[in-house]
Scaffold this active site. Sequence first.
Site, PDB file in Angstrom:
ATOM      1  NE  ARG A   1      -3.906   2.207   0.781  1.00 63.24           N
ATOM      2  CZ  ARG A   1      -3.854   3.538   0.634  1.00 63.24           C
ATOM      3  NH1 ARG A   1      -2.762   4.113   0.155  1.00 63.24           N
ATOM      4  NH2 ARG A   1      -4.883   4.282   0.978  1.00 63.24           N
TER       5      ARG A   1
ATOM      6  CD  GLU B   1     -11.203   3.189  -2.623  1.00 61.33           C
ATOM      7  OE1 GLU B   1     -11.190   2.064  -3.175  1.00 61.33           O
ATOM      8  OE2 GLU B   1     -10.435   3.505  -1.706  1.00 61.33           O
TER       9      GLU B   1
ATOM     10  NE  ARG C   1      -4.006  -3.026   2.802  1.00 58.63           N
ATOM     11  CZ  ARG C   1      -5.015  -2.265   2.382  1.00 58.63           C
ATOM     12  NH1 ARG C   1      -5.416  -2.348   1.126  1.00 58.63           N
ATOM     13  NH2 ARG C   1      -5.605  -1.435   3.200  1.00 58.63           N
TER      14      ARG C   1
END
Length: 308
Positions: free
Chosen positions: A149, A157, A191
């Site tokens: 990330r 998004e 992540r």
Amino acid sequence: MQLTLCRGESFLAQRSRLSGRAPPPEGEQATLPRGPSRAWEWGSRDLEEQKRDRACALNWQAERKESYPNRHVRTPTSNMPRFPKAAFLQTAFLAALLLVAVPAPNAAQAQRGDAPVEPGQTFTARVVEVTDGDTYDVRRSLGGEVTIRLHGVDAPESAQPYGRAATRAARRYVGGKDVRVAVEEIGRYGRAVARVEVQGGDLGAMLIRDGLAWHYREYAPNETGYRRLQRQARNAKRGLWSQSNPVPPWEWRDRTSGPGETSAEDRDCSDFDTQPEAQRFFKRHQPGDPHNLDGDGDGEACESLPGG
């Protein structure tokens, strides 16, 4: 007249070891009477000395076997064969094969992807999948896949305006390419929050400069370079800044599925282009379904997407 006889050195050395006495100097001579009448005695003496030589050798061999029961003792009288050279070479070859065939523990862990990712690590990797503009799967050069990330960057998004454009731009920049990853921290869901560098350039800076991502000020308040690039893109009305009132991705997630990285529902089916892509993401985050991608619980995520 006297006939001198020089005694054998090997016998003296063996007799000295058995008796514990120092061996006589080399060349010690024994004086024996000479004459035809004593010839039979010479033969007897030779026979007796041969018997003594034999007895000394056998005793020495027995003592060696007693001290080293697992070692072959070779004496001048031993008829046992030496260890065959061919068998030795075969054993060495098999041992070398085992060393090559069995990987070292660290190498085996790396192949399974067990080697941990920790803050402060830097490694090279190849991007194997771009989930969206700021989330990628990479395969490390030392083995194992890691979900990355981007640090300090939040891309729209997929369901937002310019969300798919950000994904396409990320694929163009890093898809299938080798990158350098610098891990800043580990997010709540495993992540690696990291900087990604490709061909000497910072990927986060590229996306912000193109107007395809926001500076994520909440998590990277000190990234003044990102802040400057965002201001330049906004003034130039590039990308998402061409809109009159663009909605930041974190506000979009608050309205739909939760507050992003800190929420268990920071990904939904609208974040994926195809069902196989969503399915791979779903499997990587098992056990359970923390992102609620499998609504009917049949093990298939986002079945309404193309390819489902």
